[in-house]
Design an enzyme around this catalytic site. Structure first.
Site, PDB file in Angstrom:
ATOM      1  N   LYS A 114       6.400  -3.412   5.663  1.00  0.00           N
ATOM      2  CA  LYS A 114       6.797  -4.308   4.576  1.00  0.00           C
ATOM      3  C   LYS A 114       8.212  -4.844   4.804  1.00  0.00           C
ATOM      4  O   LYS A 114       8.502  -6.010   4.531  1.00  0.00           O
ATOM      5  CB  LYS A 114       6.725  -3.575   3.233  1.00  0.00           C
ATOM      6  CG  LYS A 114       5.310  -3.306   2.739  1.00  0.00           C
ATOM      7  CD  LYS A 114       5.335  -2.587   1.402  1.00  0.00           C
ATOM      8  CE  LYS A 114       3.921  -2.306   0.904  1.00  0.00           C
ATOM      9  NZ  LYS A 114       3.931  -1.577  -0.387  1.00  0.00           N
ATOM     10  N   LYS A 197      -6.831  -0.011  -3.034  1.00  0.00           N
ATOM     11  CA  LYS A 197      -6.776   0.959  -4.128  1.00  0.00           C
ATOM     12  C   LYS A 197      -6.246   0.312  -5.408  1.00  0.00           C
ATOM     13  O   LYS A 197      -5.359  -0.543  -5.363  1.00  0.00           O
ATOM     14  CB  LYS A 197      -5.856   2.120  -3.720  1.00  0.00           C
ATOM     15  CG  LYS A 197      -5.806   3.283  -4.696  1.00  0.00           C
ATOM     16  CD  LYS A 197      -4.947   4.394  -4.124  1.00  0.00           C
ATOM     17  CE  LYS A 197      -4.860   5.574  -5.093  1.00  0.00           C
ATOM     18  NZ  LYS A 197      -4.034   6.678  -4.527  1.00  0.00           N
ATOM     19  N   LYS A 200      -0.790   0.583  -9.680  1.00  0.00           N
ATOM     20  CA  LYS A 200       0.076   0.307 -10.825  1.00  0.00           C
ATOM     21  C   LYS A 200       0.872  -0.976 -10.609  1.00  0.00           C
ATOM     22  O   LYS A 200       1.281  -1.635 -11.563  1.00  0.00           O
ATOM     23  CB  LYS A 200       1.067   1.461 -11.024  1.00  0.00           C
ATOM     24  CG  LYS A 200       0.447   2.812 -11.290  1.00  0.00           C
ATOM     25  CD  LYS A 200       1.532   3.877 -11.324  1.00  0.00           C
ATOM     26  CE  LYS A 200       0.962   5.269 -11.514  1.00  0.00           C
ATOM     27  NZ  LYS A 200       2.003   6.312 -11.522  1.00  0.00           N
TER      28      LYS A 200
END
Length: 333
Positions: A114, A197, A200
């Site tokens: 990232k 997945k 949140k």
């Protein structure tokens, strides 16, 4: 009675994936195992958290644990930061792993990728070192089992390796824990991208159901969930990941096998299936939210955490003292 241990970070709002994969199974485990469950708020420090949000998310998580049915008389429930021995043992065990071992951890490698993508090479040291704290979290309590999803098994494997290394160097000290991966519900996927997945940090929020969201919003997300061009309700995770993910949610919440669900919707389309699932999810959320509201109004959270920290602290104090004697940190024998 065998001992089981688990922790969950209070970062972001609790999702249906967290509830199904981590919280709900503990309710069934608490009658068969000695359960030790902690809120991993030290691990939340690896990235910046707005203090007021972290405080609220932590309180919400504890309340949702209790609302789901965890019994403080059966389960030791506490904040990681309330048992100071976690951080101290974490440092000792950090000195027993190599940089190579830590750099191979999946979470760290993801953060490196990232950082490269955004052309920023600055990665917090906590992201690199947190597995050592996790090793301490696990090994402190000599659990027989650590329930984890497939994406977390690597952490238990590292803890096992460190325990064996410590035991070999200083004599038998830590029990070697076993990872326990649930057959169903271990990893609930995004409603909009069933190959990822449920998170949140979902950028749009459309693929994620939050436990404390209004019921009607959650139902709409179920109805808008991605499936496929086929109309047959059939569990096939490889070829039909969207409908398979929804069937997994249905199976867990309504206690039906995939075969039963397939038979129920034989000759029916996805629309009817989604409508029924939306009602099932809505009913579960309503039950949990009602219990959550009572718990938040009762003031019992602080008492539960205090009692849990005392129980966990007694175990941690003895274990840390034993470790320090073995390592020669203390002059006491």
């Amino acid at each position: 009675m065998k001992r089981m241990l688990s922790g969950i970070k209070p970062t972001g709002r609790v999702t249906l994936g967290n509830y199904i994969g981590a919280i709900k199974p503990f309710v069934s485990f608490q009658d068969d195992y000695e359960m030790i469950i902690f809120v991993a708020n030290l691990h939340s420090m690896t990235i910046y958290q707005e203090p007021k949000d972290l405080r609220q998310n932590t309180k919400d998580l504890i309340a949702l644990y209790l609302a789901a049915g965890l019994d403080p008389e059966k389960v030791t429930l506490f904040l990681q930061s309330d048992v100071k021995e976690h951080a101290q043992l974490g440092w000792y065990l950090n000195c027993m792993v190599t940089m190579g071992e830590l750099s191979r951890m999946t979470q760290y490698k993801m953060q490196v990728e990232k950082a490269k993508a955004r052309k920023d090479t600055s990665i917090g040291a906590g992201i690199f070192n947190y597995p050592s704290l996790m090793n301490a979290d696990i090994l402190m309590y000599d659990p027989d089992y650590v329930p984890v999803g497939d994406d977390q098994k690597q952490h238990v494997e590292l803890a096992r390796m460190v325990a064996e290394r410590f035991n070999h160097r200083y004599s038998e000290t830590f029990k070697i824990p076993e990872p326990l991966t649930p057959r169903v519900g271990g990893r609930i996927m995004s409603l909009q991208d069933p190959t990822s997945k449920m998170s949140k940090s979902d950028p749009t929020g459309k693929g994620c159901i939050y436990m404390l969201d209004p019921i009607n919003i959650s139902k709409k997300k179920i109805m808008a969930a991605v499936t496929d061009s086929d109309s047959h309700v059939r569990y096939d995770k490889e070829n039909k990941p969207g409908i398979s993910n929804l069937m997994e949610i249905y199976s867990i919440l309504d206690h039906k096998s995939y075969e039963e669900i397939e038979a129920m919707y034989e000759g029916k389309g996805y629309g009817e299936f989604k409508k029924d699932l939306a009602e099932i999810v809505g009913a579960e959320l309503q039950r949990v939210q009602d219990a959550y509201n009572k718990i938040m109004a009762s003031g019992e959270i602080e008492k539960v955490l205090d009692e849990g920290a005392k129980k966990a602290g007694r175990i941690a104090y003895k274990k840390l003292a034993k470790v320090e004697r073995k390592m020669g940190i203390t002059i006491r024998k």
